[in-house]
Enzyme design. Sequence first.
Site, PDB file in Angstrom:
ATOM      1  N   THR A  14       0.828  -1.214   0.000  1.00 54.31           N
ATOM      2  CA  THR A  14       0.000   0.000   0.000  1.00 54.31           C
ATOM      3  C   THR A  14       0.862   1.264   0.000  1.00 54.31           C
ATOM      4  O   THR A  14       0.736   2.117  -0.878  1.00 54.31           O
ATOM      5  CB  THR A  14      -0.922   0.004   1.252  1.00 54.31           C
ATOM      6  OG1 THR A  14      -1.657  -1.213   1.262  1.00 54.31           O
ATOM      7  CG2 THR A  14      -1.882   1.186   1.242  1.00 54.31           C
ATOM      8  N   LYS A 106       6.697   1.665  12.595  1.00 52.79           N
ATOM      9  CA  LYS A 106       6.683   2.041  14.025  1.00 52.79           C
ATOM     10  C   LYS A 106       6.808   0.832  14.933  1.00 52.79           C
ATOM     11  O   LYS A 106       7.386   0.919  16.029  1.00 52.79           O
ATOM     12  CB  LYS A 106       5.420   2.843  14.378  1.00 52.79           C
ATOM     13  CG  LYS A 106       4.096   2.161  14.034  1.00 52.79           C
ATOM     14  CD  LYS A 106       3.619   2.523  12.655  1.00 52.79           C
ATOM     15  CE  LYS A 106       2.549   1.576  12.170  1.00 52.79           C
ATOM     16  NZ  LYS A 106       1.587   2.132  11.287  1.00 52.79           N
ATOM     17  N   GLU A 130       9.454   9.814   9.840  1.00 54.20           N
ATOM     18  CA  GLU A 130       8.282  10.696   9.921  1.00 54.20           C
ATOM     19  C   GLU A 130       6.971   9.927   9.694  1.00 54.20           C
ATOM     20  O   GLU A 130       5.970  10.164  10.364  1.00 54.20           O
ATOM     21  CB  GLU A 130       8.422  11.806   8.871  1.00 54.20           C
ATOM     22  CG  GLU A 130       7.339  12.860   8.905  1.00 54.20           C
ATOM     23  CD  GLU A 130       7.322  13.623  10.216  1.00 54.20           C
ATOM     24  OE1 GLU A 130       8.260  14.384  10.474  1.00 54.20           O
ATOM     25  OE2 GLU A 130       6.351  13.463  10.994  1.00 54.20           O
ATOM     26  N   VAL A 133       4.563   7.829  12.499  1.00 56.41           N
ATOM     27  CA  VAL A 133       3.549   8.354  13.442  1.00 56.41           C
ATOM     28  C   VAL A 133       2.614   9.304  12.704  1.00 56.41           C
ATOM     29  O   VAL A 133       3.057  10.270  12.076  1.00 56.41           O
ATOM     30  CB  VAL A 133       4.202   9.109  14.625  1.00 56.41           C
ATOM     31  CG1 VAL A 133       3.131   9.563  15.617  1.00 56.41           C
ATOM     32  CG2 VAL A 133       5.246   8.262  15.323  1.00 56.41           C
ATOM     33  N   GLY A 135       0.757   9.154  10.005  1.00 58.31           N
ATOM     34  CA  GLY A 135       0.703   9.229   8.532  1.00 58.31           C
ATOM     35  C   GLY A 135       1.213  10.541   7.979  1.00 58.31           C
ATOM     36  O   GLY A 135       2.393  10.864   8.110  1.00 58.31           O
ATOM     37  N   LYS A 206       3.377   4.151  18.462  1.00 61.90           N
ATOM     38  CA  LYS A 206       3.565   5.563  18.062  1.00 61.90           C
ATOM     39  C   LYS A 206       3.768   6.448  19.290  1.00 61.90           C
ATOM     40  O   LYS A 206       4.590   7.377  19.274  1.00 61.90           O
ATOM     41  CB  LYS A 206       2.353   6.024  17.259  1.00 61.90           C
ATOM     42  CG  LYS A 206       2.223   5.295  15.924  1.00 61.90           C
ATOM     43  CD  LYS A 206       0.840   5.467  15.329  1.00 61.90           C
ATOM     44  CE  LYS A 206       0.694   4.826  13.972  1.00 61.90           C
ATOM     45  NZ  LYS A 206      -0.706   4.709  13.543  1.00 61.90           N
ATOM     46  N   GLY A 303      -3.151   5.425   5.385  1.00 67.76           N
ATOM     47  CA  GLY A 303      -3.522   5.305   3.979  1.00 67.76           C
ATOM     48  C   GLY A 303      -2.362   5.621   3.057  1.00 67.76           C
ATOM     49  O   GLY A 303      -1.351   6.199   3.450  1.00 67.76           O
TER      50      GLY A 303
HETATM   51  P1  NDP Z   1       1.492  -3.863   2.902  1.00 65.65           P
HETATM   52  O1  NDP Z   1       1.288  -5.207   3.493  1.00 65.65           O
HETATM   53  O2  NDP Z   1       0.473  -3.307   1.998  1.00 65.65           O
HETATM   54  O3  NDP Z   1       2.897  -3.835   2.099  1.00 65.65           O
HETATM   55  C1  NDP Z   1       4.046  -4.507   2.522  1.00 65.65           C
HETATM   56  C2  NDP Z   1       4.688  -5.116   1.280  1.00 65.65           C
HETATM   57  O4  NDP Z   1       5.963  -5.612   1.613  1.00 65.65           O
HETATM   58  C3  NDP Z   1       3.874  -6.277   0.735  1.00 65.65           C
HETATM   59  O5  NDP Z   1       3.771  -6.162  -0.668  1.00 65.65           O
HETATM   60  C4  NDP Z   1       4.711  -7.475   1.135  1.00 65.65           C
HETATM   61  O6  NDP Z   1       4.567  -8.562   0.277  1.00 65.65           O
HETATM   62  C5  NDP Z   1       6.101  -6.913   1.074  1.00 65.65           C
HETATM   63  N1  NDP Z   1       7.058  -7.680   1.870  1.00 65.65           N
HETATM   64  C6  NDP Z   1       6.902  -8.216   3.092  1.00 65.65           C
HETATM   65  N2  NDP Z   1       8.020  -8.828   3.494  1.00 65.65           N
HETATM   66  C7  NDP Z   1       8.916  -8.695   2.489  1.00 65.65           C
HETATM   67  C8  NDP Z   1      10.254  -9.130   2.289  1.00 65.65           C
HETATM   68  N3  NDP Z   1      10.892  -9.836   3.197  1.00 65.65           N
HETATM   69  N4  NDP Z   1      10.875  -8.822   1.117  1.00 65.65           N
HETATM   70  C9  NDP Z   1      10.226  -8.121   0.177  1.00 65.65           C
HETATM   71  N5  NDP Z   1       8.951  -7.672   0.312  1.00 65.65           N
HETATM   72  C10 NDP Z   1       8.309  -7.967   1.438  1.00 65.65           C
HETATM   73  O7  NDP Z   1       1.786  -2.877   4.115  1.00 65.65           O
HETATM   74  P2  NDP Z   1       1.634  -1.304   4.139  1.00 65.65           P
HETATM   75  O8  NDP Z   1       2.149  -0.723   2.900  1.00 65.65           O
HETATM   76  O9  NDP Z   1       0.282  -0.947   4.618  1.00 65.65           O
HETATM   77  O10 NDP Z   1       2.612  -0.947   5.367  1.00 65.65           O
HETATM   78  C11 NDP Z   1       4.011  -0.905   5.189  1.00 65.65           C
HETATM   79  C12 NDP Z   1       4.644  -0.327   6.439  1.00 65.65           C
HETATM   80  O11 NDP Z   1       4.131   0.989   6.646  1.00 65.65           O
HETATM   81  C13 NDP Z   1       4.327  -1.088   7.727  1.00 65.65           C
HETATM   82  O12 NDP Z   1       5.431  -1.006   8.577  1.00 65.65           O
HETATM   83  C14 NDP Z   1       3.149  -0.308   8.321  1.00 65.65           C
HETATM   84  O13 NDP Z   1       3.063  -0.435   9.712  1.00 65.65           O
HETATM   85  C15 NDP Z   1       3.550   1.102   7.937  1.00 65.65           C
HETATM   86  N6  NDP Z   1       2.473   2.064   7.848  1.00 65.65           N
HETATM   87  C16 NDP Z   1       1.323   1.768   7.171  1.00 65.65           C
HETATM   88  C17 NDP Z   1       0.335   2.714   7.050  1.00 65.65           C
HETATM   89  C18 NDP Z   1      -0.950   2.437   6.355  1.00 65.65           C
HETATM   90  O14 NDP Z   1      -1.842   3.303   6.388  1.00 65.65           O
HETATM   91  N7  NDP Z   1      -1.117   1.288   5.701  1.00 65.65           N
HETATM   92  C19 NDP Z   1       0.515   4.064   7.593  1.00 65.65           C
HETATM   93  C20 NDP Z   1       1.754   4.277   8.303  1.00 65.65           C
HETATM   94  C21 NDP Z   1       2.692   3.296   8.404  1.00 65.65           C
HETATM   95  P3  NDP Z   1       3.387  -9.644   0.557  1.00 65.65           P
HETATM   96  O15 NDP Z   1       2.090  -8.878   0.478  1.00 65.65           O
HETATM   97  O16 NDP Z   1       3.574 -10.610  -0.538  1.00 65.65           O
HETATM   98  O17 NDP Z   1       3.645 -10.175   1.928  1.00 65.65           O
HETATM   99  N1  HSE Z   2      -2.740   1.023  10.880  1.00 61.79           N
HETATM  100  C1  HSE Z   2      -2.327   2.346  11.118  1.00 61.79           C
HETATM  101  C2  HSE Z   2      -3.534   3.185  11.457  1.00 61.79           C
HETATM  102  C3  HSE Z   2      -1.659   2.916   9.900  1.00 61.79           C
HETATM  103  O1  HSE Z   2      -4.661   2.728  11.226  1.00 61.79           O
HETATM  104  O2  HSE Z   2      -3.367   4.286  11.958  1.00 61.79           O
HETATM  105  C4  HSE Z   2      -1.049   4.273  10.137  1.00 61.79           C
HETATM  106  O3  HSE Z   2       0.059   4.180  10.960  1.00 61.79           O
END
Ligand code: NDP
Ligand code: HSE
Length: 431
Positions: A14, A106, A130, A133, A135, A206, A303
């Site tokens: 995402t 985080k 950044e 915490v 977004g 966070k 998001g």
């Molecule tokens: P997703 O699950 O959408 O994306 C993570 C991606 O990383 C997936 O495509 C996953 O593949 C891939 N992945 C996992 N392990 C590996 C690896 N060892 N090597 C290569 N690729 C890998 O997560 P998000 O994008 O939602 O979140 C990412 C980070 O951002 C997390 O730490 C989350 O806590 C943080 N975050 C998320 C927010 C949100 O709103 N979603 C907001 C703020 C922070 P696969 O799907 O095949 O496992």
């Molecule tokens: N899962 C987290 C939330 C993503 O809903 O706030 C943003 O850090």
Amino acid sequence: MEKTITLALLGFGTIGTGVVKTLKQNKQLLEKRIGANLSLKWIADLDIVRDRGVEVDPSTLITDGMRIVNDPEVDIVIELAGGCTFAREFILQALKNGKSVVTANKALLAEHGREIFNAEQESSGLIGFEASVAGGIPVIKTQREGLVANNILSIYGIINGTANYILTKMSKEKISFDEALRDAQKLGYAEADPSFDVDGIDSAHKLLLLGSLAAETIFSMDQIYVEGIRHITERDIEYAAEFDYVIKLLAIYKKKNGMVQLRVHPTLLPCSNLLSSVMDSFNAISFRGDIVGTNMYYGRGAGEMPTASAVVADIIDIGRALVSGTLRNRNDFHNTADIPVVQNIDDIETRYYMRFSVIDQPGVLAQISGILGKNNISISDVYQKERRAGDAVPLIMITHRAREHDVRSALSEIANLDIIKADTVFIRMEE
Ligand code: NDP
Ligand code: HSE
């Protein structure tokens, strides 16, 4: 432009997708601001086939994440895979190799912060977090720079978008908890394991970072009291509204007399409080500084694009410093001497909302209020809407300020009364 900053991304999910879109959409503007070309050399993910709705050069896609930390051409690695296993190894190796790291992880920083920030100290690279915490709200920069003149006395935050989204949907649209959670997952707000969101763990991660920046030391997760929103019912939301309160999952840091409170729990807030009007996946953080007083920051807390905005802000900051040769470790957590003691939850004092499920019969109120009184708890309001003589009905009480230890003692005594028909719900209040 002469110089090129070479980037590599781990995790094309995402947020990773949002970062790639931002780097493409605002390429010219970002390069102008950074004063260098930006080149995204690698995108590593376990799945490099899935369509993410953004076009990328297929030769950049790889599955071996370690390849990018070991590529000498890469200046900044962007860790958006999440989790505490591979991501930890990846970041430590990147720092060891002198690369800078940008992450939104985080959970990793909260669980392994000491190790990672120590590795940063020993590295010629920096770590930008950044996006970890709130977004898209630049709260880390705010704390480090905008509020740097202050002792931070308190922080109140709605810092989990998913939990706030669920509470909003339950309250405004009468949608069930489970349905609202499913929507939040579809919208890309929830963590891979959504219990992190609903059980308060993500907010605690966070809060740990915000509190650690405030105290300039690194707290640990076991110092934070954490309670989630699973036990909050539509009824509690309605009853709270009868008293002009809303229920929010709050993360709280308070500093007083050399001690701090670090706690995450559902909280009744007066409707008149600015935080009460923070809806859906929006986040807000209110800081109180000894010089500035209170101020509050509001925006999208989860998001794809809001979080990508924060990730790219860190890339630009680090990139600019690389271009000007001014990359310096910030040493945020240098305090090793004056570390505040974290207060036990039993010792906090606040007001409480209590919902008893009692048999509707004479004398019930007297029995409950007697036990509360014996435990130094004074009642401010009582509310019983339903009337079903002889049956279980909800009885709501709001207390004056009381000590948590006394509240727990009183409630365990009350639980043994015959007139109590279900577990009592109690929710802390803040003004
Ligand atoms: P997703 O699950 O959408 O994306 C993570 C991606 O990383 C997936 O495509 C996953 O593949 C891939 N992945 C996992 N392990 C590996 C690896 N060892 N090597 C290569 N690729 C890998 O997560 P998000 O994008 O939602 O979140 C990412 C980070 O951002 C997390 O730490 C989350 O806590 C943080 N975050 C998320 C927010 C949100 O709103 N979603 C907001 C703020 C922070 P696969 O799907 O095949 O496992
Ligand atoms: N899962 C987290 C939330 C993503 O809903 O706030 C943003 O850090």
